[in-house]
Design an enzyme around this catalytic site. Structure first.
Site, short mmCIF file in Angstrom:
data_model
loop_
_atom_site.label_atom_id
_atom_site.label_comp_id
_atom_site.label_asym_id
_atom_site.label_seq_id
_atom_site.Cartn_x
_atom_site.Cartn_y
_atom_site.Cartn_z
N SER A 152 36.45 40.34 26.02
CA SER A 152 35.35 39.36 26.54
C SER A 152 34.36 40.03 27.66
O SER A 152 34.73 40.81 28.51
CB SER A 152 35.89 37.95 26.97
OG SER A 152 35.09 37.03 27.43
N ASN A 190 40.87 32.48 30.35
CA ASN A 190 40.75 33.23 31.58
C ASN A 190 41.03 32.31 32.86
O ASN A 190 40.43 31.42 33.03
CB ASN A 190 39.21 33.85 31.67
CG ASN A 190 38.88 34.52 32.96
OD1 ASN A 190 39.70 34.74 33.87
ND2 ASN A 190 37.65 34.94 33.15
N LYS A 199 31.95 36.41 24.88
CA LYS A 199 31.77 36.14 26.29
C LYS A 199 32.20 35.07 26.76
O LYS A 199 32.15 33.69 26.43
CB LYS A 199 29.94 36.02 26.44
CG LYS A 199 29.42 35.72 27.51
CD LYS A 199 29.51 37.17 28.56
CE LYS A 199 29.17 36.50 29.92
NZ LYS A 199 29.69 37.24 30.92
N CYS A 210 39.42 32.44 37.48
CA CYS A 210 38.23 31.92 38.42
C CYS A 210 38.97 30.87 39.30
O CYS A 210 40.16 30.39 39.33
CB CYS A 210 37.68 30.96 37.27
SG CYS A 210 37.27 31.21 35.73
N ASN A 233 32.03 45.04 38.22
CA ASN A 233 30.95 43.93 37.97
C ASN A 233 31.20 42.52 38.62
O ASN A 233 32.51 42.20 39.07
CB ASN A 233 30.95 43.79 36.49
CG ASN A 233 32.14 42.83 35.94
OD1 ASN A 233 31.80 41.58 36.11
ND2 ASN A 233 33.25 43.18 35.48
#
Lengths: 245, 299
Positions: free
Chosen positions: B21, B128, B45, B131, B69
């Site tokens: 991703s 994910n 994404k 975060c 990134n």
């Protein structure tokens, strides 16, 4: 059309202070418009280096770059015969269909190169082209003679007045033009955006990850939503940039 | 090719290669360059409930053997992903896709996953948890086993699709995170997400990334990723997807020898858009070289 291709260095010479011209031979079929760029793979560096196309024909590619860091310094050591892996035909270039009959080209420093192929195409289309090229000082100047030789009425400005007119490109704007095409550092582009009353197209620059739209590393906000400089750009319409105020 | 086939949480894959991703968009940029149906699948994404522009630029910096990134989860939001991206993807990709989901609250994860659960094209949900939790003082879900378990349970409640929890490597004990997810019902684990890092420009004396810090990926993280995958594979029974700096067929095999069922390939796609097909083409040859009959025998 994005192409991955291998090209051979035929020339790599200094043409002004920290400015080099790199000529490559090989397949250029991915390149369709002036203002597009290529992304070069360099030995030992993880990310490719995006460089705008200065000129091309069916089997030759000309790039003009400035040595600003590790990648471009390494590039300046490339010798004829070296083979480079590059992604070609990247980004959306300038649209000469918008130019009207007497367009103006505005270049700042290492933003000048893509204007060369653009001028060639505009002149081929029968347009009367003017250009203002801005540099810091006389030692930095390049490209003016080449543009003049194409038949472009070219003015040079330097910030210190050591060559051409003293000041910035925005101090030397002609009275009349139908459209402008600009490429240069961000402060210049913003000044041009404010100063030019006509419509225009501006080519933007940013640190890129992939250069072909996958990583979202170079996104900007525009009036029509988020855009990738590498994919929907690097050339944007003046009216699409939210630079008011 | 039979010898490359693996099974990921009950769904067969033609091969274990999965673009990670954030390095593959929604597939179209790559579909212009090769037939992406050659891949096992890909993880799209990172998608959130609402649209996000992400961080200011510069978002990308380089480091020896990799990159950093701080894109900040730019995405159009789950509703647009469903109404615009998935129909476009259908034209070029005919396999189940892995939906990558991010969130800033447990509820947001559940809402996004509930919407994606209805989509036939979605095979797996990859969650994910790197975060920050806006209700947890900004602490990442992925650094606290209890929060990771809470997200896992919330997502499992709203979907029948396999749920793969994607772990952050920025923790003291990766196995505690993996076990917490497994105990909360996760069907699989994927790791590693990027490692926190930064660069400073000598010219400006300021951080290169507008966000100051970002996530390091690329070949430089491979040994760390391999170590963590090895540890997690010995701590849980559910399938593990190994990722982190994979850039060759040899790396794929090494990761599978550490115990991974499949692998994700990330930064390599950005350096070379054909990286995944090149690795796929070479894989059988390298298997021959090391006397590996089928990938399943590595398990």
């Amino acid at each position: 059309m994005i192409r991955q291709t291998k090209m051979t260095v035929t020339e790599n010479i200094s043409i002004a202070r920290d400015i080099f011209r790199l000529r490559l031979s090989g397949d250029t079929s991915g390149i369709e418009r002036p203002g597009q760029f290529v992304n070069l793979q360099l030995e030992g560096l993880f990310l490719r280096r995006p460089i705008s196309v200065c000129d091309w024909d069916s089997d030759t590619l000309t790039l003009i770059y400035k040595t600003v860091g590790k990648g471009t310094n390494q590039m300046s050591g490339l010798r004829p015969g070296a083979v480079l892996d590059l992604l070609s035909g990247l980004g959306n270039g300038y649209d000469t269909g918008l130019s009207g009959d007497h367009p103006l080209l505005l270049g700042g420093g290492v933003g000048v190169p893509p204007l060369y192929a653009l001028a060639k195409q505009l002149i081929h289309e029968g347009k009367q082209v003017q250009a203002v090229l801005g540099f810091r000082t006389g030692a930095d100047v390049f490209g003016a003679k080449e543009l003049s030789a194409l038949g472009v009425e070219t003015t040079v400005t330097t910030e210190d007045g050591s060559l051409g007119q003293k000041g910035f490109v925005t101090d030397a704007l002609p009275k009349e033009y139908s459209f402008f095409f600009a490429c240069g550092p961000m402060p210049m582009l913003k000044a041009v955006w404010r100063a030019c009353p006509t419509s225009g197209q501006l080519s933007l620059e940013e640190r890129m990850g992939c250069g072909f739209g996958a990583c979202m590393g170079c996104s900007i906000q525009t009036l029509s939503g988020p855009k990738r400089i590498c994919r929907e750009g690097p050339v944007f319409r003046k009216e699409d940039l939210p630079w008011n105020g | 090719m039979e010898r490359l086939k693996v099974n990921l949480c009950g769904i067969p894959l033609d091969n274990p290669l999965i673009p990670a991703s954030g390095t593959f968009g929604f597939g179209y940029e790559f579909a212009e360059l090769y037939d992406i149906n050659q891949l096992g699948t890909f993880s799209f994404k990172g998608t959130t409930r609402e649209q996000r522009f992400g961080n200011p630029t510069p978002r990308i910096a380089e480091c020896p053997g990799g990159m950093i990134n701080a894109v900040g989860l730019q995405n159009p939001g789950v509703e647009k992903v469903i109404s615009e991206e998935l129909p476009r993807l259908k034209a070029v990709f005919h396999k189940p896709v892995m939906a990558n989901v991010s969130g800033f609250s447990v509820r947001e994860y559940a809402e996004t996953c509930a919407l994606l659960d209805r989509e036939e094209q979605v095979g797996w949900l990859e969650v994910n948890i790197s975060c920050p939790n806006v209700h947890g003082g900004g602490m990442s879900f992925g650094t606290d086993p209890a929060s990771a378990a809470e997200v896992t349970r919330a997502v499992k409640n709203v979907t029948t699709k396999p749920v793969i929890m994607k772990l952050s490597p920025n923790v003291t004990d990766i196995t505690a995170m993996a076990k917490a997810c497994e105990d909360a019902g996760a069907d699989g684990i994927s790791l590693i997400n990027t490692l926190q890092g930064m660069r400073i420009s000598l010219l400006t004396r300021k951080p290169i990334l507008a966000n100051t810090m970002g996530g390091v990926s690329g070949p430089c993280v491979f040994p760390i990723a391999l170590r963590m995958v090895y540890q997690v594979c010995r701590a849980v029974r559910i399938p593990v997807i190994g990722m982190g700096g994979i850039s060759s067929a040899e790396d794929v095999l090494e990761m599978m020898m550490a115990g991974a069922t499949a692998v994700e390939i990330g930064a390599a796609n950005l350096r070379d858009p054909l990286a995944c097909v090149r690795i796929l083409d070479r894989l059988p040859q390298v298997m021959d070289q090391y006397g590996i009959g089928t990938l399943k025998e590595l398990k």
